[in-house]
Design an enzyme around this catalytic site. Structure first.
Site, PDB file in Angstrom:
ATOM      1  N   ASP A  93       0.828  -1.200   0.000  1.00 28.34           N
ATOM      2  CA  ASP A  93       0.000   0.000   0.000  1.00 28.34           C
ATOM      3  C   ASP A  93       0.866   1.255   0.000  1.00 28.34           C
ATOM      4  O   ASP A  93       1.954   1.263  -0.573  1.00 28.34           O
ATOM      5  CB  ASP A  93      -0.907  -0.045   1.240  1.00 28.34           C
ATOM      6  CG  ASP A  93      -2.282   0.564   1.000  1.00 28.34           C
ATOM      7  OD1 ASP A  93      -2.355   1.794   0.820  1.00 28.34           O
ATOM      8  OD2 ASP A  93      -3.273  -0.182   1.011  1.00 28.34           O
ATOM      9  N   ASP A 123      -2.033   3.340  17.856  1.00 26.90           N
ATOM     10  CA  ASP A 123      -2.795   2.096  17.755  1.00 26.90           C
ATOM     11  C   ASP A 123      -2.017   0.972  17.083  1.00 26.90           C
ATOM     12  O   ASP A 123      -2.481  -0.171  17.042  1.00 26.90           O
ATOM     13  CB  ASP A 123      -4.091   2.335  16.963  1.00 26.90           C
ATOM     14  CG  ASP A 123      -5.044   3.276  17.669  1.00 26.90           C
ATOM     15  OD1 ASP A 123      -4.842   3.526  18.866  1.00 26.90           O
ATOM     16  OD2 ASP A 123      -5.975   3.772  17.015  1.00 26.90           O
ATOM     17  N   ASP A 166      10.453   0.006   1.272  1.00 25.63           N
ATOM     18  CA  ASP A 166       9.884   1.041   0.420  1.00 25.63           C
ATOM     19  C   ASP A 166      10.323   0.809  -1.023  1.00 25.63           C
ATOM     20  O   ASP A 166      11.521   0.763  -1.304  1.00 25.63           O
ATOM     21  CB  ASP A 166      10.340   2.426   0.893  1.00 25.63           C
ATOM     22  CG  ASP A 166       9.876   3.524  -0.041  1.00 25.63           C
ATOM     23  OD1 ASP A 166      10.735   4.211  -0.632  1.00 25.63           O
ATOM     24  OD2 ASP A 166       8.664   3.691  -0.189  1.00 25.63           O
ATOM     25  N   GLN A 207       6.627   5.565   6.361  1.00 25.06           N
ATOM     26  CA  GLN A 207       6.135   6.897   5.992  1.00 25.06           C
ATOM     27  C   GLN A 207       4.858   6.716   5.181  1.00 25.06           C
ATOM     28  O   GLN A 207       4.829   5.975   4.203  1.00 25.06           O
ATOM     29  CB  GLN A 207       7.185   7.635   5.161  1.00 25.06           C
ATOM     30  CG  GLN A 207       6.769   9.011   4.689  1.00 25.06           C
ATOM     31  CD  GLN A 207       7.851   9.661   3.838  1.00 25.06           C
ATOM     32  OE1 GLN A 207       9.006   9.208   3.847  1.00 25.06           O
ATOM     33  NE2 GLN A 207       7.491  10.702   3.117  1.00 25.06           N
ATOM     34  N   HIS A 229      -3.740   5.768   3.710  1.00 25.19           N
ATOM     35  CA  HIS A 229      -4.499   4.574   3.353  1.00 25.19           C
ATOM     36  C   HIS A 229      -3.887   3.295   3.918  1.00 25.19           C
ATOM     37  O   HIS A 229      -4.580   2.464   4.511  1.00 25.19           O
ATOM     38  CB  HIS A 229      -4.613   4.477   1.830  1.00 25.19           C
ATOM     39  CG  HIS A 229      -5.562   3.418   1.366  1.00 25.19           C
ATOM     40  ND1 HIS A 229      -5.157   2.146   1.033  1.00 25.19           N
ATOM     41  CD2 HIS A 229      -6.899   3.440   1.181  1.00 25.19           C
ATOM     42  CE1 HIS A 229      -6.199   1.435   0.653  1.00 25.19           C
ATOM     43  NE2 HIS A 229      -7.270   2.192   0.729  1.00 25.19           N
ATOM     44  N   ASN A 277     -14.599  -0.101  -6.329  1.00 22.48           N
ATOM     45  CA  ASN A 277     -15.630   0.797  -5.797  1.00 22.48           C
ATOM     46  C   ASN A 277     -16.387   1.571  -6.867  1.00 22.48           C
ATOM     47  O   ASN A 277     -16.900   2.655  -6.584  1.00 22.48           O
ATOM     48  CB  ASN A 277     -14.992   1.824  -4.847  1.00 22.48           C
ATOM     49  CG  ASN A 277     -14.239   1.190  -3.700  1.00 22.48           C
ATOM     50  OD1 ASN A 277     -14.532   0.070  -3.304  1.00 22.48           O
ATOM     51  ND2 ASN A 277     -13.278   1.904  -3.162  1.00 22.48           N
ATOM     52  N   ALA A 323      -8.051  -8.564  -7.989  1.00 20.22           N
ATOM     53  CA  ALA A 323      -9.045  -9.434  -7.348  1.00 20.22           C
ATOM     54  C   ALA A 323      -9.589 -10.489  -8.297  1.00 20.22           C
ATOM     55  O   ALA A 323      -9.982 -11.573  -7.870  1.00 20.22           O
ATOM     56  CB  ALA A 323     -10.191  -8.582  -6.797  1.00 20.22           C
ATOM     57  N   VAL A 378     -17.054 -12.577  -7.111  1.00 16.00           N
ATOM     58  CA  VAL A 378     -16.819 -12.236  -5.713  1.00 16.00           C
ATOM     59  C   VAL A 378     -16.661 -13.518  -4.906  1.00 16.00           C
ATOM     60  O   VAL A 378     -17.378 -14.493  -5.124  1.00 16.00           O
ATOM     61  CB  VAL A 378     -17.984 -11.391  -5.145  1.00 16.00           C
ATOM     62  CG1 VAL A 378     -17.771 -11.088  -3.663  1.00 16.00           C
ATOM     63  CG2 VAL A 378     -18.149 -10.102  -5.942  1.00 16.00           C
ATOM     64  N   SER A 385     -11.706  -1.357   0.152  1.00 18.03           N
ATOM     65  CA  SER A 385     -10.393  -1.393   0.798  1.00 18.03           C
ATOM     66  C   SER A 385     -10.535  -1.901   2.224  1.00 18.03           C
ATOM     67  O   SER A 385      -9.817  -2.803   2.670  1.00 18.03           O
ATOM     68  CB  SER A 385      -9.770   0.010   0.816  1.00 18.03           C
ATOM     69  OG  SER A 385      -9.329   0.389  -0.448  1.00 18.03           O
TER      70      SER A 385
END
Length: 430
Positions: A44, A53, A63, A72, A77, A174, A183, A209, A236
């Site tokens: 991501d 948290d 990275d 970073q 997201h 989406n 997917a 799905v 997401s």
């Protein structure tokens, strides 16, 4: 990456608003498994390891953008996805902030973009391979990329992950279209979203799905927000929740293969509050995932390959094709080896007989033709030009362009409608 997001005023409000934990009866789930010993790779925008948290949950990672550190997160997201998977809250008794569904799992941050405009299509295959090499047994892909089509570098990297016993989870998209890549790739767990009433979220992409999970109004960590939190909609978030459930299962059942874990995920899902639907449903797949049931239900392990199709030279261009070792048969290839040999022998003899018969008919027909006979009514070869014209192949365009995806960093791809993963039938071409 997020279709909509709104800041939350305080961490206490965040915990109160985490309706998925209530729906899943998380406190009861955690008595069986908290995801300990499992590494989930979050491919991501990076993960802020300093967020209260997530402190102590985030591994070093890597990275791949060349712009900074995997810890970073300029977009927020990746941190949000990590919090839904393995957040542990903070404050007195960890009662504030985001609690992930697998709070004892570790997060491996794999940073492949810094903002949604910097993700280079198809350029994150090495990130997937890196996650496998670092021991991740779950890979979370809360992203769409049309360049991740079958045969692409990304698709081959995902095949590599699957060959190394990794469960790959991705969001369907989406934009209310058809399930996007990655997917739509074979063997990938494709996740759609439901709201707090467990109703299908209308902007989720549909078709091939696998399962559904909460993805509407989900509070999550976000270091770019003044409060450190946002409430967001999108597949997401539902993808992150499925990755967390897989982490719970991999912790509870370490001896099960990735395919057998997916089998548990599918067999324990249900159409809660969605009467009349039949699996596989184009919106909810095999139903809404249920972590408590998945962990405790008596489910036969089934074949190691699991119920979803696996990529191979014959199926690499097909999305969601049925696996030859479908769990519905309850048989393995070894168990069927002897009968298959007899069938092939009989089929071979029959083929020889048919060929001889056809040759006899053709030769006789040609002899009749030389004697002045022509094709009679209802038979023979039609004169040139009187037959039907050649028809173009039917099916979907391989990878058509679509409207920009508001919830993901790159334009989505398209995939054909799948056959039933449990059906014993040849894969469809798409």
């Amino acid at each position: 990456m997020l279709l909509t997001s709104a800041p939350v005023a305080s961490a206490d409000q965040v915990r109160d608003a985490q309706w998925p934990l209530t729906v899943y009866d998380a406190e009861k789930v955690w008595r069986t498994s908290e995801g300990a010993g499992v590494t989930v790779a979050v491919i991501d925008s990076g993960v802020d390891a300093s967020h209260p948290d997530l402190a102590g949950q985030v591994l070093p990672g890597k990275d791949f953008t060349g712009e900074g550190s995997p810890h970073q997160d300029n977009d927020g997201h990746g941190t949000g996805m990590a919090s839904l998977i393995a957040g542990h809250g903070h404050g007195a008794n960890d009662s504030s902030g985001v609690m992930g569904l697998a709070p004892k799992a570790k997060v491996l941050p794999v940073r492949i973009w810094s903002t949604k405009d910097t993700l280079k299509p198809g350029n994150w295959a090495e990130g997937v391979r890196y996650a496998v090499e670092q021991g991740a047994s779950v890979i979370n892909l809360s992203l769409n990329d049309s360049a991740a089509y079958p045969g692409s570098k990304v698709a081959k990297a995902i095949e590599y992950a699957q060959a190394n016993d990794v469960v790959v989870v991705a969001g369907t998209g989406n934009d209310a279209g058809t399930v996007n890549y990655p997917a739509a790739l074979p063997g990938v767990v494709a996740v759609s979203a439901v709201d707090r009433g467990l109703n299908f979220w209308s902007k989720s992409n549909t078709g091939n799905v696998t399962v559904a999970a909460p993805g509407v109004e989900t509070p999550q960590a976000d270091p770019t927000s003044r409060s450190g939190y946002v409430v967001a909609d999108g597949t997401s978030g539902s993808t992150a929740y499925i990755s967390a459930i897989v982490a719970l299962l991999r912790s509870k059942y370490p001896d099960l293969s990735a395919g057998q874990i997916i089998n548990r995920l599918i067999k324990s899902a249900a159409f809660v509050n969605n009467e009349g639907k039949k699996a596989p449903d184009k919106q909810l797949g095999y139903g809404i995932a249920r972590p408590g049931t998945a962990l405790t239900m008596d489910i036969p392990a089934g074949p190691k390959e699991g119920p979803l199709a696996q990529s191979s030279p014959s199926t690499s261009t097909n999305s969601g094709a049925a696996s030859e070792d479908s769990d519905s048969t309850g048989q393995t290839k070894e168990e069927n080896s002897s009968p298959s040999g007899s069938i092939f022998l009989i089929a071979g003899i029959a083929a020889v007989v048919i060929i001889i018969a056809v040759l006899f008919v053709v030769i006789r027909s040609r002899r009749n033709g030389r004697n002045g006979g022509g094709p009679g009514p209802g038979g023979g070869i039609p004169p040139q030009g009187t037959g039907y014209p050649p028809q173009p192949p039917t099916g979907h365009q391989a990878y058509p362009n679509s409207a920009p995806n508001q919830g993901y960093p790159a334009a989505p791809g398209q995939s054909p409608q799948p056959p039933n993963p449990y059906a014993q039938q040849p894969p469809h071409q798409g």
